[in-house]
Design a protein around this motif. Structure first.
Motif, PDB file in Angstrom:
ATOM      1  N   PRO A 176       0.834  -1.210   0.000  1.00 34.19           N
ATOM      2  CA  PRO A 176       0.000   0.000   0.000  1.00 34.19           C
ATOM      3  C   PRO A 176       0.868   1.258   0.000  1.00 34.19           C
ATOM      4  O   PRO A 176       1.868   1.339   0.722  1.00 34.19           O
ATOM      5  N   ALA A 177       0.499   2.218  -0.813  1.00 34.91           N
ATOM      6  CA  ALA A 177       1.317   3.424  -0.983  1.00 34.91           C
ATOM      7  C   ALA A 177       1.456   4.218   0.307  1.00 34.91           C
ATOM      8  O   ALA A 177       2.447   4.930   0.505  1.00 34.91           O
ATOM      9  N   ASN A 178       0.487   4.096   1.191  1.00 34.68           N
ATOM     10  CA  ASN A 178       0.511   4.899   2.422  1.00 34.68           C
ATOM     11  C   ASN A 178       1.188   4.176   3.588  1.00 34.68           C
ATOM     12  O   ASN A 178       1.179   4.677   4.708  1.00 34.68           O
ATOM     13  N   GLU A 179       1.785   3.016   3.336  1.00 36.45           N
ATOM     14  CA  GLU A 179       2.439   2.272   4.401  1.00 36.45           C
ATOM     15  C   GLU A 179       3.952   2.306   4.248  1.00 36.45           C
ATOM     16  O   GLU A 179       4.484   2.291   3.140  1.00 36.45           O
ATOM     17  N   ARG A 180       4.626   2.299   5.381  1.00 34.14           N
ATOM     18  CA  ARG A 180       6.077   2.231   5.401  1.00 34.14           C
ATOM     19  C   ARG A 180       6.490   0.820   5.802  1.00 34.14           C
ATOM     20  O   ARG A 180       6.117   0.347   6.876  1.00 34.14           O
ATOM     21  N   TRP A 181       7.265   0.173   4.935  1.00 33.08           N
ATOM     22  CA  TRP A 181       7.692  -1.194   5.190  1.00 33.08           C
ATOM     23  C   TRP A 181       9.199  -1.224   5.431  1.00 33.08           C
ATOM     24  O   TRP A 181       9.952  -0.376   4.947  1.00 33.08           O
ATOM     25  N   ALA A 182       9.631  -2.231   6.165  1.00 35.66           N
ATOM     26  CA  ALA A 182      11.050  -2.434   6.431  1.00 35.66           C
ATOM     27  C   ALA A 182      11.389  -3.905   6.222  1.00 35.66           C
ATOM     28  O   ALA A 182      10.523  -4.784   6.328  1.00 35.66           O
ATOM     29  N   VAL A 183      12.666  -4.150   5.936  1.00 34.28           N
ATOM     30  CA  VAL A 183      13.153  -5.513   5.724  1.00 34.28           C
ATOM     31  C   VAL A 183      14.412  -5.713   6.560  1.00 34.28           C
ATOM     32  O   VAL A 183      15.340  -4.907   6.500  1.00 34.28           O
ATOM     33  N   LEU A 184      14.432  -6.782   7.342  1.00 33.80           N
ATOM     34  CA  LEU A 184      15.621  -7.203   8.075  1.00 33.80           C
ATOM     35  C   LEU A 184      16.117  -8.472   7.394  1.00 33.80           C
ATOM     36  O   LEU A 184      15.433  -9.498   7.406  1.00 33.80           O
ATOM     37  N   VAL A 207      12.502   3.487  13.033  1.00 38.84           N
ATOM     38  CA  VAL A 207      11.758   3.547  11.773  1.00 38.84           C
ATOM     39  C   VAL A 207      10.261   3.448  12.004  1.00 38.84           C
ATOM     40  O   VAL A 207       9.464   4.081  11.324  1.00 38.84           O
ATOM     41  N   LYS A 208       9.862   2.610  12.963  1.00 36.93           N
ATOM     42  CA  LYS A 208       8.445   2.381  13.267  1.00 36.93           C
ATOM     43  C   LYS A 208       7.661   2.004  12.005  1.00 36.93           C
ATOM     44  O   LYS A 208       6.695   2.673  11.627  1.00 36.93           O
TER      45      LYS A 208
END
Length: 325
Positions: free
Chosen positions: A27-35, A83-84
């Motif tokens: 989703p364009a409005n979400e911030r994702w992270a990868v470990l 980052v949250k």
């Protein structure tokens, strides 16, 4: 709380490709992270994910269950507190065992931070035809720990691999959801599948790694004025050698593709600068995938993994001869 998924799978099953697809459709409005954690030291997956739009943390050189003391916790804590992200995807190495990672993610200290959802396991069903892989503790336990089996590389399947998967599911009386796909194309909605909490996971087998350089929280980089560097790693019966080259090094396109195709090892993965821009190389056995782009990467890095002890010098010599600059 951060919605979190563990994306597991043995070497060459397609974890990074799947994550790239998921990130491209987030989703364009979400911030994702990868470990992300790799068996080798040079950080190929980090280079592949660098332009994905997600916040990335790397733990190179081994498996998370070996390093989930300080490096794993520091990387995880940094993402969660600074980052949250709305969603966190965790990609262990293909030689990683899931139990200790899941134990840590479900520990009381992370309860206010992590909303753990389904664990996905990428599987190339042809791996079930390989006695060495099928008997590997990590391969077995990755399948045992997951909530969803993603049967990847459907375009490469045949009657033997289809039957092998059916036999495996029957033998294990397995009722888990199985998704068949090609190139890791799955629906993002799968990530919100609830995690089973009543599954007993096998303990992590004892294993060790040896490294040519100290492990840290990021991928290997070059000291100033050094043109290239090599790093090796070994553990659990597998051997890795990676090379990283500076931003001025450009490789002959046809030559480096032939080098990767003919290398006498089980796996080659890399992102390299070529006159046309960059080439991404991903070879598992005889499966060989390449992708070119006009944009050039900040450096070149490539890694080889083999299931037996290997003399890396001939492979290195032939690679060095392919430099144009």
């Amino acid at each position: 709380m951060t919605k979190t998924n563990l994306i597991t799978g043995f070497l060459g099953s397609g974890k990074t490709t799947t994550i790239l697809h998921l990130l491209a459709n987030k989703p364009a409005n979400e911030r994702w992270a990868v470990l992300v954690n790799e068996f080798g030291e040079v950080g190929i997956d980090g280079a592949l994910l660098a332009d994905s739009g997600a916040v990335l943390k790397e733990i190179p050189g081994g498996c998370m269950c070996c390093v989930n003391g300080l490096p794993m916790q520091v990387g995880l804590n940094t993402l969660l507190r600074q980052v949250k992200p709305d969603r966190l995807l965790i990609e262990p190495t293909g030689l990683g065992h899931p139990k200790q990672i899941l134990d840590m993610l479900t520990a009381e200290v992370y309860q206010p931070w992590i909303d753990l959802r389904a664990t996905l396991c990428l599987l190339d069903p042809r791996q079930l035809l390989d006695d060495r892989i099928r008997q590997d503790d990590n391969f077995r336990d990755q399948l045992a720990a997951c909530d969803i089996i993603v049967a990847n590389k459907a375009d490469r399947e045949d009657s033997a691999s289809r039957q092998a998967l059916a036999d495996w599911l029957s033998a294990h009386r397995d009722q888990r959801h199985v998704v068949a796909t090609t190139r890791g194309v799955i629906e993002n909605a799968l990530l919100d599948t609830p995690r089973a909490t009543d599954r007993t996971l096998p303990d992590s087998p004892a294993h060790q790694h040896s490294h040519s350089s100290p492990r840290g929280l990021g991928a290997l980089s070059l000291p100033e004025h050094q043109r290239w560097r090599r790093s090796v790693n070994q553990g659990q019966g597998y051997y890795a050698c990676g090379w990283i080259f500076d931003s001025d090094t450009v490789f002959d396109t046809v030559g480096v593709l032939e080098w990767a195709r003919q290398a006498p090892v089980g796996r080659i993965k890399g992102v390299l600068r070529i006159p046309e821009g960059l080439v991404r190389i991903n070879r598992q056995g005889e499966d060989f995938h390449i992708e070119t782009q006009n944009a050039a990467p900040p450096d070149s890095r490539v890694e080889a993994i083999n299931g037996q002890e290997t003399d890396w010098n001939p492979l290195q010599s032939s690679l060095l001869k392919l430099r144009l600059s």
